[in-house]
Design a protein around this motif. Sequence first.
Motif, PDB file in Angstrom:
ATOM      1  N   GLU A 143     -26.501 -44.800 -78.361  1.00  0.00           N
ATOM      2  CA  GLU A 143     -27.071 -46.001 -79.593  1.00  0.00           C
ATOM      3  C   GLU A 143     -27.992 -45.874 -80.748  1.00  0.00           C
ATOM      4  OE1 GLU A 143     -26.512 -49.503 -79.727  1.00  0.00           O
ATOM      5  OE2 GLU A 143     -24.598 -49.463 -77.799  1.00  0.00           O
ATOM      6  N   LEU A 144     -28.444 -45.105 -80.497  1.00  0.00           N
ATOM      7  CA  LEU A 144     -29.127 -43.800 -80.989  1.00  0.00           C
ATOM      8  C   LEU A 144     -28.950 -43.051 -82.214  1.00  0.00           C
ATOM      9  CD1 LEU A 144     -32.316 -42.361 -78.710  1.00  0.00           C
ATOM     10  CD2 LEU A 144     -32.912 -43.553 -81.075  1.00  0.00           C
ATOM     11  N   VAL A 145     -27.543 -42.575 -81.776  1.00  0.00           N
ATOM     12  CA  VAL A 145     -26.505 -41.644 -83.276  1.00  0.00           C
ATOM     13  C   VAL A 145     -26.331 -42.958 -83.909  1.00  0.00           C
ATOM     14  CG1 VAL A 145     -24.465 -40.829 -82.939  1.00  0.00           C
ATOM     15  CG2 VAL A 145     -25.995 -39.840 -81.483  1.00  0.00           C
TER      16      VAL A 145
ATOM     17  N   MET B  80     -16.444 -45.895 -84.095  1.00  0.00           N
ATOM     18  CA  MET B  80     -15.932 -46.600 -83.857  1.00  0.00           C
ATOM     19  C   MET B  80     -15.812 -47.017 -81.877  1.00  0.00           C
ATOM     20  SD  MET B  80     -12.135 -44.029 -84.984  1.00  0.00           S
ATOM     21  CE  MET B  80     -10.774 -45.921 -84.527  1.00  0.00           C
ATOM     22  N   GLU B  81     -16.268 -46.622 -80.874  1.00  0.00           N
ATOM     23  CA  GLU B  81     -16.620 -47.270 -80.232  1.00  0.00           C
ATOM     24  C   GLU B  81     -17.118 -48.205 -79.841  1.00  0.00           C
ATOM     25  OE1 GLU B  81     -19.392 -45.885 -75.822  1.00  0.00           O
ATOM     26  OE2 GLU B  81     -19.598 -45.069 -77.549  1.00  0.00           O
ATOM     27  N   ARG B  82     -17.692 -48.886 -80.734  1.00  0.00           N
ATOM     28  CA  ARG B  82     -18.382 -50.752 -80.297  1.00  0.00           C
ATOM     29  C   ARG B  82     -17.047 -51.746 -81.373  1.00  0.00           C
ATOM     30  NH1 ARG B  82     -20.189 -49.538 -77.079  1.00  0.00           N
ATOM     31  NH2 ARG B  82     -22.405 -48.756 -76.277  1.00  0.00           N
ATOM     32  N   THR B  83     -16.356 -50.893 -82.693  1.00  0.00           N
ATOM     33  CA  THR B  83     -16.048 -52.132 -83.295  1.00  0.00           C
ATOM     34  C   THR B  83     -14.732 -51.517 -83.520  1.00  0.00           C
ATOM     35  OG1 THR B  83     -16.517 -51.199 -85.242  1.00  0.00           O
ATOM     36  CG2 THR B  83     -18.053 -52.946 -84.054  1.00  0.00           C
ATOM     37  N   GLY B  84     -14.342 -50.244 -82.958  1.00  0.00           N
ATOM     38  CA  GLY B  84     -12.842 -49.441 -83.728  1.00  0.00           C
ATOM     39  C   GLY B  84     -12.872 -49.151 -84.822  1.00  0.00           C
TER      40      GLY B  84
ATOM     41  N   ILE C 279     -11.529 -50.017 -75.965  1.00  0.00           N
ATOM     42  CA  ILE C 279     -12.791 -49.943 -75.655  1.00  0.00           C
ATOM     43  C   ILE C 279     -13.487 -49.997 -74.570  1.00  0.00           C
ATOM     44  CG2 ILE C 279     -15.024 -50.468 -76.301  1.00  0.00           C
ATOM     45  CD1 ILE C 279     -13.873 -52.151 -79.406  1.00  0.00           C
ATOM     46  N   ALA C 280     -13.157 -50.710 -73.521  1.00  0.00           N
ATOM     47  CA  ALA C 280     -14.002 -49.739 -72.075  1.00  0.00           C
ATOM     48  C   ALA C 280     -13.177 -49.036 -71.670  1.00  0.00           C
ATOM     49  CB  ALA C 280     -13.734 -51.047 -71.388  1.00  0.00           C
ATOM     50  N   ALA C 281     -12.321 -48.375 -71.981  1.00  0.00           N
ATOM     51  CA  ALA C 281     -11.429 -47.605 -71.406  1.00  0.00           C
ATOM     52  C   ALA C 281     -11.441 -45.958 -72.201  1.00  0.00           C
ATOM     53  CB  ALA C 281      -9.374 -47.173 -71.656  1.00  0.00           C
ATOM     54  N   LEU C 282     -12.405 -45.872 -73.055  1.00  0.00           N
ATOM     55  CA  LEU C 282     -12.234 -44.714 -73.781  1.00  0.00           C
ATOM     56  C   LEU C 282     -13.657 -43.498 -73.037  1.00  0.00           C
ATOM     57  CD1 LEU C 282     -13.532 -45.970 -77.694  1.00  0.00           C
ATOM     58  CD2 LEU C 282     -11.321 -44.519 -76.410  1.00  0.00           C
ATOM     59  N   PRO C 283     -14.698 -44.161 -72.533  1.00  0.00           N
ATOM     60  CA  PRO C 283     -15.639 -42.846 -71.499  1.00  0.00           C
ATOM     61  C   PRO C 283     -14.109 -42.206 -70.598  1.00  0.00           C
ATOM     62  CG  PRO C 283     -16.229 -45.356 -72.080  1.00  0.00           C
ATOM     63  CD  PRO C 283     -15.410 -45.680 -72.319  1.00  0.00           C
ATOM     64  N   VAL C 284     -13.218 -43.354 -69.757  1.00  0.00           N
ATOM     65  CA  VAL C 284     -12.209 -43.053 -68.382  1.00  0.00           C
ATOM     66  C   VAL C 284     -11.599 -41.792 -69.307  1.00  0.00           C
ATOM     67  CG1 VAL C 284     -10.624 -43.354 -67.323  1.00  0.00           C
ATOM     68  CG2 VAL C 284     -12.242 -45.313 -67.611  1.00  0.00           C
ATOM     69  N   VAL C 285     -10.685 -41.908 -70.763  1.00  0.00           N
ATOM     70  CA  VAL C 285     -10.197 -40.965 -71.753  1.00  0.00           C
ATOM     71  C   VAL C 285     -10.709 -39.855 -71.922  1.00  0.00           C
ATOM     72  CG1 VAL C 285      -9.115 -40.697 -73.664  1.00  0.00           C
ATOM     73  CG2 VAL C 285      -8.578 -42.994 -72.430  1.00  0.00           C
ATOM     74  N   ILE C 286     -11.919 -39.460 -72.445  1.00  0.00           N
ATOM     75  CA  ILE C 286     -13.059 -38.951 -72.456  1.00  0.00           C
ATOM     76  C   ILE C 286     -13.317 -37.817 -70.794  1.00  0.00           C
ATOM     77  CG2 ILE C 286     -15.025 -37.395 -73.287  1.00  0.00           C
ATOM     78  CD1 ILE C 286     -14.884 -40.141 -75.381  1.00  0.00           C
ATOM     79  N   ALA C 287     -13.506 -38.542 -70.167  1.00  0.00           N
ATOM     80  CA  ALA C 287     -14.042 -37.644 -69.158  1.00  0.00           C
ATOM     81  C   ALA C 287     -12.585 -37.352 -68.404  1.00  0.00           C
ATOM     82  CB  ALA C 287     -14.166 -39.022 -67.906  1.00  0.00           C
ATOM     83  N   VAL C 288     -11.825 -37.702 -68.338  1.00  0.00           N
ATOM     84  CA  VAL C 288     -10.054 -36.762 -67.792  1.00  0.00           C
ATOM     85  C   VAL C 288     -10.142 -36.057 -69.172  1.00  0.00           C
ATOM     86  CG1 VAL C 288      -8.276 -37.002 -67.777  1.00  0.00           C
ATOM     87  CG2 VAL C 288      -9.239 -38.707 -67.192  1.00  0.00           C
ATOM     88  N   VAL C 289     -10.003 -35.838 -69.924  1.00  0.00           N
ATOM     89  CA  VAL C 289     -10.086 -34.549 -70.706  1.00  0.00           C
ATOM     90  C   VAL C 289     -10.979 -33.311 -70.463  1.00  0.00           C
ATOM     91  CG1 VAL C 289      -9.770 -33.930 -73.049  1.00  0.00           C
ATOM     92  CG2 VAL C 289      -8.984 -35.999 -72.647  1.00  0.00           C
ATOM     93  N   ALA C 290     -12.209 -33.890 -70.400  1.00  0.00           N
ATOM     94  CA  ALA C 290     -13.385 -32.966 -70.171  1.00  0.00           C
ATOM     95  C   ALA C 290     -13.315 -32.398 -69.016  1.00  0.00           C
ATOM     96  CB  ALA C 290     -14.898 -33.685 -70.102  1.00  0.00           C
ATOM     97  N   ALA C 291     -12.437 -32.987 -67.803  1.00  0.00           N
ATOM     98  CA  ALA C 291     -12.731 -32.547 -66.705  1.00  0.00           C
ATOM     99  C   ALA C 291     -11.648 -31.365 -66.518  1.00  0.00           C
ATOM    100  CB  ALA C 291     -12.543 -33.232 -65.571  1.00  0.00           C
ATOM    101  N   LYS C 292     -10.488 -31.425 -66.747  1.00  0.00           N
ATOM    102  CA  LYS C 292      -9.223 -30.947 -67.291  1.00  0.00           C
ATOM    103  C   LYS C 292      -9.525 -29.634 -67.872  1.00  0.00           C
ATOM    104  CE  LYS C 292      -4.101 -30.929 -67.560  1.00  0.00           C
ATOM    105  NZ  LYS C 292      -4.475 -29.609 -68.589  1.00  0.00           N
ATOM    106  N   GLN C 293      -9.925 -30.253 -68.978  1.00  0.00           N
ATOM    107  CA  GLN C 293     -10.600 -28.659 -69.679  1.00  0.00           C
ATOM    108  C   GLN C 293     -11.790 -27.725 -69.053  1.00  0.00           C
ATOM    109  OE1 GLN C 293     -11.407 -29.397 -73.577  1.00  0.00           O
ATOM    110  NE2 GLN C 293      -9.861 -30.389 -74.154  1.00  0.00           N
TER     111      GLN C 293
END
Length: 516
Positions: free
Chosen positions: A335-337, A381-385, A237-251
Amino acid sequence: MKNVAIIGSSGGNLFNHGGQDAEKLLQELLVQCEAAHMQVNYVQFIGADASMDRAKQTTGATLYAMVEGDIRPIETGHLQQINEAVAQWDAKLADHIHSGDVDGLIVMSADPKNANRAALRAATDRQIPIVGTGGTAMADIQASGANVIASSGTTGTTNRTRAISFVAALAKHGGVKFRPQLSKDFNNKNQKNPLKNINIKGIMMTSLPAFIAMALILALSKVPVFSGLAAVFDILIAALPVVIAVVAAKQVSNLDEVSIVAGVIAGTLSIEGGIIGGMIGGILAGISVNVLFMQMIRWRFPMTTVNIFAGGLAGLASGLIVFFVLGPIALQAGELVRSGIEGAIAFNPILAGTLSGLLIWPAILGGVYHAAILPIVLFEMERTGASFLGAVDLVSLVMVAAGINLAHVFFPKQRGQAALAAPGVTINLGFGTFVESAYPFMFSSKVIFAGAIVSAGLGGMMVGLFDVRGTAYLPTFMAPFASTDAFGLVVSMLVAFVCAFLVTVVANRVLGRAAR
């Protein structure tokens, strides 16, 4: 600068930075030369099966050359044999250089004392510009009086960034306009402006495997023997922002490994901002690494320095911006979403589930699913899977498609439909995806189409009744274990599946017979 020749070998350190794949390395050079309107008219490159630092005379090797406009392997054997065979090619290139057929030379881990001696001597005599990499070799070439206009090491470089550096130096020397080719599509205008590469839907879709991995761990952690995986779930769960950041940077940047490094750094510093923070950090890193890379190339920094600084500084600057400024805002937005979704479900979960089920087929058919529903699923899913809409996805799309397909396996309306439907059933139930397999049957019958909508609505209603969270993209036998209520999800799945199956059987056998 019109005609360019490429010489050298897969090298020592170069071997570990792309040289082991000689064809890919050479093709990247061709792409960048084409972008600068330069013609590669001669290639003499030795690709060894091991780094030259530890290669022996018996090490396997291949000689690549330009044949009828294409780079092809022309001879394979032991390194000693290839070194002996390359002599004639070296002499031939030297003749081309003396004749004025070569305007520039790209050199990679060359052998100026043996394999490439004649060509480099001719290049020195005519003082044509030389760019290249390979510490000892380039030092010897420069010491011989050759016109070396750019020389760099290989550490931290990639085939693409190295090729861009070589061609940029030659283009600048020859007064040729050069815009690096960051995409395989020469007509892709987005490569000129990284902002146009920002695609939120694409980033989310590409990052989906990380969320599914998290859901798998969640399912396994509920089995007593695997209870220790709960800690792994927290890490994922903690690693999800890293995964998204890598995908975004590469694209966004299209700079492969350099952008991946920038994305990792930015994503690590964006963890506190959640997946929105990771996405912002990755997008900023992709834009920054592209801008820094191009500017350093213009300033003619050594290629190793360009890669290290562009990737490191871009990731660091972007990550710090999110860490200190945008992270808290991004976290609050996420959190608002989630609060909005949970509020709607809490108001009337049965109504929310029913409406979600009824609308999910029109949403996927209208192209809204991947743009709107999937991101919401990932936010949940970011919070509880697990996710309420994820459970609706599984029940109202996957199980309904499985029911329609299975009905066509046992009760087809036309010959050949069983063979068409069988793979759909297998993939729907075995992998929790491929709902498109039901399209041919839905589009050919209004009754089946209406039955799919109704079945989806009933399934969504059951999800709301049990107030269950889950996800699709998992084998159906495993999905209940990744949910908040295994029993409730199983009942919801069966209701949607059986309803879709029965409606399809009626449409094929009863109504179909009446129509005939």
